[in-house]
Design an enzyme around this catalytic site. Structure first.
Site, PDB file in Angstrom:
ATOM      1  N   SER A 410      40.766  34.080  23.135  1.00 26.26           N
ATOM      2  CA  SER A 410      40.271  35.455  23.048  1.00 26.26           C
ATOM      3  C   SER A 410      41.354  36.401  23.523  1.00 26.26           C
ATOM      4  O   SER A 410      42.256  36.014  24.298  1.00 26.26           O
ATOM      5  CB  SER A 410      39.023  35.626  23.913  1.00 26.26           C
ATOM      6  OG  SER A 410      38.665  36.991  24.043  1.00 26.26           O
ATOM      7  N   TYR A 423      34.354  34.766  31.810  1.00 27.39           N
ATOM      8  CA  TYR A 423      34.703  34.615  30.391  1.00 27.39           C
ATOM      9  C   TYR A 423      36.227  34.620  30.189  1.00 27.39           C
ATOM     10  O   TYR A 423      36.774  33.747  29.502  1.00 27.39           O
ATOM     11  CB  TYR A 423      34.059  35.746  29.583  1.00 27.39           C
ATOM     12  CG  TYR A 423      34.335  35.671  28.102  1.00 27.39           C
ATOM     13  CD1 TYR A 423      33.646  34.781  27.295  1.00 27.39           C
ATOM     14  CD2 TYR A 423      35.296  36.491  27.514  1.00 27.39           C
ATOM     15  CE1 TYR A 423      33.894  34.704  25.929  1.00 27.39           C
ATOM     16  CE2 TYR A 423      35.552  36.420  26.145  1.00 27.39           C
ATOM     17  CZ  TYR A 423      34.846  35.522  25.369  1.00 27.39           C
ATOM     18  OH  TYR A 423      35.102  35.452  24.027  1.00 27.39           O
TER      19      TYR A 423
END
Length: 539
Positions: A410, A423
């Site tokens: 990501s 995350y």
């Protein structure tokens, strides 16, 4: 046995007594012995024929350089075929110059050849046509790989060098350059000096006036990844071969010596079933979003696709869209992923591409994120990737044909935020894991890519959990995030296209969206600026 062909006698060896006949043709400066390890594996299921080509081993040599022309070599092969299999077509396999002369035979109309497997040897006519195309980097690279061809055309010195220096040391050369421990044929020095005529009698003549040469039987081209001398990928073989299968092997030029097991397996599989093999792609989290879009994108390229998801109904829906195969797998469980990998290998084969896509979202400050929430994020986003890389990576390495692993990271991996500690940590770990794994698996021709999407409109926003809020507030935040991502207007199809491109080009890191690319640049050029933005309230 001896087979007469024109002015030479060819020494022919036959192993095995039943099954289809497979003829193995050696290259330069080898003899039939280069195939011994492969032949020993094949003879259990096939009748295996090897022979010393003219001027090598126990076969006699022509009296002139002209005797080494490709048409003479093809005539030798046809004579051997007539002698060992007068009634049935044979399955032909060539390596190096054995492949070059085999191309001459298989592109001759009426040849009694059922299938042809070429290892590290192009058709000179195909090479001649390719060399006339617009100059490219591939042309330049091949020119430098083929430096020795010019050296072989130097009169007197080239054969003298073989006789006085290189021939007696050939075993050591193979060990140093190819990592192969093998005792060269006792005739190696004489064979190599004579065999220079192969280059002198054919290269310039064919390359100067290449012919239109078509192979109408099924052809398998095996490209050793670490071959220092020839690459067949750029040759536009699809133009000349209607039924073409391309395969790779994690080996150097002398693959029959260094990797006999995968070479024998490829030959056996192709003789048994010469239908062109479809690329096999495995995708976790394939029930929706990026996983589903990636499944569709690979299926559109002709690949066979296998998807898994913890939501089996969603996985089946994806499989139904692409005529694929669906499985229910929880990537948090190493045992479950390993069992699934074994099942995929047994039912479909070892994958060529694995996309570790399954992931979950979480937002909240570090101090408000519970241990259970940390565990959930790390179990899926990090450990799910670790389990997938290990289970399928082991299969790829064992198979020896290379492959590619894609890990979904990501932009958060390099874009810090005070509300994404769990995350971002999981995705940063995937980012670094991918780089480390890429270095480790490179010798096995297994590529690894880290894909870094930015703001992409998928259903991950609807399932993202939030720390320190009520259930009602969590739903409000999920709805708000979904609206923001929808307004961004970048769908999962854009990520899927970049994944396919990353595999084809073996890209190490792929930031997908504009914001992902900008953050990647800023993380390298101005990390302090990103740290300042990380302090802002964005929730």
């Amino acid at each position: 046995m001896k087979v007469r062909s024109g002015e030479v006698d060819l020494a022919v060896q036959v192993r095995g007594t039943s099954g289809p006949t497979v003829v193995l043709v050696h290259g330069y400066p080898d003899t039939h012995e280069v195939w011994d390890r492969v032949a020993a594996l094949l003879e259990k299921d096939f009748r295996v024929v090897t022979y010393d080509v003219r001027g090598a081993g126990e076969s006699t040599a022509p009296s002139t350089e002209d005797g080494y022309r490709l048409d003479r070599l093809a005539a030798d092969l046809f004579a051997v075929i007539d002698a060992v299999s007068p009634d049935e077509p044979v399955h032909l396999v060539g390596h190096d110059w054995g492949s070059i002369q085999s191309w001459e035979a298989v592109t001759t109309p009426g040849a009694r050849i059922a299938t042809f497997t070429s290892v590290s040897g192009p058709c000179l006519d195909h090479m001649g046509h390719w060399s006339r195309k617009r100059l490219s980097i591939a042309h330049i690279r091949q020119f430098f790989r083929s430096w020795y061809i010019g050296a072989f055309h130097v009169p007197v010195l080239a054969p003298l060098f073989w006789r006085l220096y290189l021939g007696p040391r050939w075993g050591g050369v193979l060990q140093r350059v190819e990592g192969v421990r093998v005792k060269p044929a006792r005739t190696i020095t004489t064979d190599a000096a004579r065999g220079i005529s192969l280059y002198r009698a054919n290269i310039r003549q064919v390359m100067r006036s290449p012919r239109q040469r078509f192979a109408l039987m099924p052809v398998q081209v095996v490209q050793p990844i670490h071959d220092r001398y020839i690459r067949t990928e750029p040759l536009d073989l699809e133009r000349w071969v209607p039924s073409l299968t391309r395969r790779r092997i994690a080996a150097g030029h002398w693959a029959p010596l260094s990797h006999p097991e995968p070479v024998a397996r490829m030959i056996s599989e192709f003789v048994t079933d010469s239908t062109p093999k479809r690329e096999l792609v495995v995708i976790t989290g394939g029930g929706s979003g990026i996983g589903r879009a990636t499944a569709v994108a690979f299926a559109e390229t002709g690949a066979k696709v296998v998807v898994s998801d913890v939501d089996f109904a969603a996985a089946k829906e994806t499989a139904g869209l692409i005529d694929g195969h669906a499985y229910e797998v929880d990537v948090r469980s190493e045992e479950a992923v390993r069992a699934w990998a074994r099942q995929v290998a047994a039912e479909h084969g070892v994958p060529d591409v694995v996309v570790n896509n399954a992931g979950v979202g979480h937002s909240g400050s570090f101090l408000s994120t519970t241990t259970e929430q940390w565990q959930r994020v790390l179990d899926v986003n990090l450990w799910g990737v670790v389990h997938g890389c290990r289970a399928f990576g082991e299969l790829m390495v064992e198979r020896g044909e290379g492959g590619h692993i894609v890990n979904l990271s990501s932009a958060a991996a390099y874009l810090p935020s005070k509300i994404l500690s769990a995350y971002a940590t999981s995705k940063a770990a995937v980012f670094m894991l991918s780089d480390c794994l890429r270095a480790e698996l490179a010798p096995h021709a297994v590529g690894v890519s880290a894909i870094c999407p930015g703001v992409v409109n998928t259903n991950i926003t609807a399932t993202t959990t939030f720390s320190g809020v009520s259930a009602e507030e969590e739903r409000r935040k999920q709805d708000r995030a979904s609206r923001i991502y929808a307004r961004r207007g970048f769908g999962p199809e854009g990520v899927a296209a970049q994944i396919v491109r990353a595999v084809r080009r073996n890209k190490p890191v792929v930031p997908v969206t504009v914001e992902a690319k900008a953050a990647r640049l800023a993380s390298r050029a101005a990390p302090g600026l990103l740290r300042a933005f990380a302090k802002l309230d964005v929730g």
